[in-house]
Design a protein around this motif. Structure first.
Motif, PDB file in Angstrom:
ATOM      1  N   SER A 109       0.819  -1.212   0.000  1.00 31.52           N
ATOM      2  CA  SER A 109       0.000   0.000   0.000  1.00 31.52           C
ATOM      3  C   SER A 109       0.857   1.268   0.000  1.00 31.52           C
ATOM      4  CB  SER A 109      -0.946   0.005   1.204  1.00 31.52           C
ATOM      5  OG  SER A 109      -0.212   0.001   2.418  1.00 31.52           O
ATOM      6  N   ASP A 110       2.077   1.176   0.524  1.00 30.36           N
ATOM      7  CA  ASP A 110       2.965   2.337   0.526  1.00 30.36           C
ATOM      8  C   ASP A 110       3.380   2.732  -0.894  1.00 30.36           C
ATOM      9  OD1 ASP A 110       3.092   2.673   3.336  1.00 30.36           O
ATOM     10  OD2 ASP A 110       4.548   1.031   3.474  1.00 30.36           O
ATOM     11  N   ALA A 149       1.315   2.241  -3.605  1.00 29.53           N
ATOM     12  CA  ALA A 149       0.119   2.306  -4.447  1.00 29.53           C
ATOM     13  C   ALA A 149      -0.057   3.648  -5.147  1.00 29.53           C
ATOM     14  CB  ALA A 149      -1.125   1.980  -3.626  1.00 29.53           C
ATOM     15  N   THR A 150       0.479   4.725  -4.577  1.00 32.65           N
ATOM     16  CA  THR A 150       0.314   6.041  -5.203  1.00 32.65           C
ATOM     17  C   THR A 150       1.470   6.376  -6.137  1.00 32.65           C
ATOM     18  OG1 THR A 150       1.412   7.132  -3.331  1.00 32.65           O
ATOM     19  CG2 THR A 150      -1.002   6.889  -3.231  1.00 32.65           C
ATOM     20  N   ARG A 151       2.409   5.463  -6.273  1.00 33.45           N
ATOM     21  CA  ARG A 151       3.586   5.720  -7.103  1.00 33.45           C
ATOM     22  C   ARG A 151       3.431   5.103  -8.495  1.00 33.45           C
ATOM     23  NH1 ARG A 151       8.019   7.266  -4.153  1.00 33.45           N
ATOM     24  NH2 ARG A 151       7.385   8.057  -2.111  1.00 33.45           N
ATOM     25  N   THR A 152       4.264   5.552  -9.424  1.00 34.29           N
ATOM     26  CA  THR A 152       4.366   4.898 -10.731  1.00 34.29           C
ATOM     27  C   THR A 152       5.215   3.642 -10.569  1.00 34.29           C
ATOM     28  OG1 THR A 152       4.197   6.983 -11.935  1.00 34.29           O
ATOM     29  CG2 THR A 152       5.193   5.132 -13.105  1.00 34.29           C
ATOM     30  N   TRP A 187      -1.370  -6.297  -5.996  1.00 32.30           N
ATOM     31  CA  TRP A 187      -2.109  -5.435  -5.072  1.00 32.30           C
ATOM     32  C   TRP A 187      -3.573  -5.873  -4.993  1.00 32.30           C
ATOM     33  CZ3 TRP A 187       2.044  -3.852  -7.769  1.00 32.30           C
ATOM     34  CH2 TRP A 187       2.978  -3.018  -7.130  1.00 32.30           C
ATOM     35  N   ALA A 243      -7.064  -1.381  -4.365  1.00 31.55           N
ATOM     36  CA  ALA A 243      -5.947  -0.508  -3.973  1.00 31.55           C
ATOM     37  C   ALA A 243      -4.762  -0.640  -4.912  1.00 31.55           C
ATOM     38  CB  ALA A 243      -5.532  -0.830  -2.537  1.00 31.55           C
ATOM     39  N   ARG A 244      -5.042  -0.835  -6.191  1.00 32.88           N
ATOM     40  CA  ARG A 244      -3.958  -1.014  -7.162  1.00 32.88           C
ATOM     41  C   ARG A 244      -3.420   0.331  -7.621  1.00 32.88           C
ATOM     42  NH1 ARG A 244      -6.856  -5.919 -10.550  1.00 32.88           N
ATOM     43  NH2 ARG A 244      -6.331  -7.549  -9.024  1.00 32.88           N
ATOM     44  N   PRO A 245      -2.118   0.382  -7.919  1.00 32.39           N
ATOM     45  CA  PRO A 245      -1.549   1.621  -8.466  1.00 32.39           C
ATOM     46  C   PRO A 245      -2.232   1.980  -9.781  1.00 32.39           C
ATOM     47  CG  PRO A 245       0.174   0.112  -7.759  1.00 32.39           C
ATOM     48  CD  PRO A 245      -1.101  -0.652  -7.693  1.00 32.39           C
ATOM     49  N   THR A 246      -2.364   3.258 -10.020  1.00 33.31           N
ATOM     50  CA  THR A 246      -3.023   3.719 -11.246  1.00 33.31           C
ATOM     51  C   THR A 246      -2.030   4.152 -12.308  1.00 33.31           C
ATOM     52  OG1 THR A 246      -3.195   5.949 -10.329  1.00 33.31           O
ATOM     53  CG2 THR A 246      -5.068   4.459  -9.982  1.00 33.31           C
ATOM     54  N   SER A 247      -0.754   4.212 -11.952  1.00 29.46           N
ATOM     55  CA  SER A 247       0.264   4.659 -12.896  1.00 29.46           C
ATOM     56  C   SER A 247       1.351   3.595 -13.009  1.00 29.46           C
ATOM     57  CB  SER A 247       0.884   5.983 -12.433  1.00 29.46           C
ATOM     58  OG  SER A 247       1.912   6.399 -13.306  1.00 29.46           O
TER      59      SER A 247
END
Length: 292
Positions: free
Chosen positions: A180-181, A183-186, A201, A205-209
């Motif tokens: 989760s740490d 998840a907001t990263r590319t 993930w 809560a999957r990364p979007t990038s």
């Protein structure tokens, strides 16, 4: 007309270059001769192997499938020829990244001590099966689940996952991280031979990038440049320490199985010896082989 080895070699040159002109240069033939040889092969097989309808050549699905079989046939012929001339028959071991991890040096040296008459050649090939299905190697060290038909595998060990981050990233100072740490990263995703996908993930809560890459070198470049963060295994951290990359343990990511794979067909007679030594060096428990 019967199919000859020259037809296979010609097709493989075209499949590799995706150009009649470059294939002709490589084979030291004229373009009409290469086109004629390809046409003869297609007529004899009754299948279209190359799509010429676009500006650039492309293999048809039949062509892509036939390429692997043609490569195996040509490799087998060349090996038989070398053996007939009393030359050594090397055992070619492929890998896409990180080889046998920290056991790589021990594996190569121990093999040389135990089997001095059979050279063990370690080859990095950027391919999901590290060249095994194409006949480029006799066996391959692979990571992750392998479901390719016609391959047998033996699990050697498992490797914990770690995050790969730029050394100056704030997260790099932490002793451990969770998925989760990140998840907001590319996320750098090796779409050719990697074991990391977004399925790692939870769905919500999957990364979007993501940043698709094709090999380990591109992975390092993306992370060191700060373009992305990555997920790899401890083998990468151990074999490729880098002052610009921090490897941080991931507490909730499942470990990655490390497998030795080979074709379910007559192959190099030293493969059983390689399985035994790889298990011994890498510390894996004795397990039965299985069809992938």
């Amino acid at each position: 007309m019967s199919i000859e080895l020259r037809h296979f070699r010609c097709f493989l040159a075209i499949a590799d270059a995706l150009s009649i002109t470059r294939a002709a240069e490589r084979l030291h033939l004229t373009q009409p001769a290469v086109s004629r040889t390809l046409r003869q092969l297609e007529q004899e097989l009754g299948r279209r192997l190359v799509d010429r309808s676009t500006h650039h050549l492309a293999l048809t699905p039949d062509g892509a499938s036939f390429r692997d079989q043609a490569a195996i046939a040509v490799t087998a012929f060349d090996r038989a020829l070398r053996l007939g001339r009393h030359t050594a028959w090397p055992l070619r071991l492929g890998h896409a990244w990180s080889a046998a991890g920290t056991g790589t040096t021990a594996l190569l040296r121990r093999w040389r001590q135990v089997h001095p008459d059979t050279p063990l050649e370690l080859l990095r090939i950027d391919d999901r099966t590290a060249g095994l299905t194409r006949g480029d190697v006799d066996a391959a060290l692979l990571r992750g689940e392998v479901h390719t038909p016609g391959l047998l595998t033996a699990q050697l060990t498992t490797e914990p996952r770690v995050a790969g981050l730029p050394a100056d990233d704030p997260l790099a100072r932490r002793p451990a991280l969770s998925l989760s740490d990140l998840a907001t990263r590319t996320i750098a995703l090796n779409t050719v031979s990697g074991t990391t996908t977004l399925d790692l993930w939870p769905a919500a809560a999957r990364p979007t990038s993501t940043l698709p890459i094709a090999n380990q070198d591109d992975w390092f470049a993306a992370v060191t440049a700060g373009r992305a963060v990555g997920v790899t295994t401890t083998a990468t951290a151990d074999m490729y320490p880098h002052p610009a990359i921090a490897y941080v343990p991931l507490t909730d990511a499942p470990p990655v199985p490390v497998l030795l794979a080979w074709r379910d067909a007559p192959g190099h007679p030293r493969i059983p010896d390689l399985i035994h030594l790889a298990r011994e060096v890498m510390g894996g428990a004795e397990q039965g082989s299985r069809e992938a």
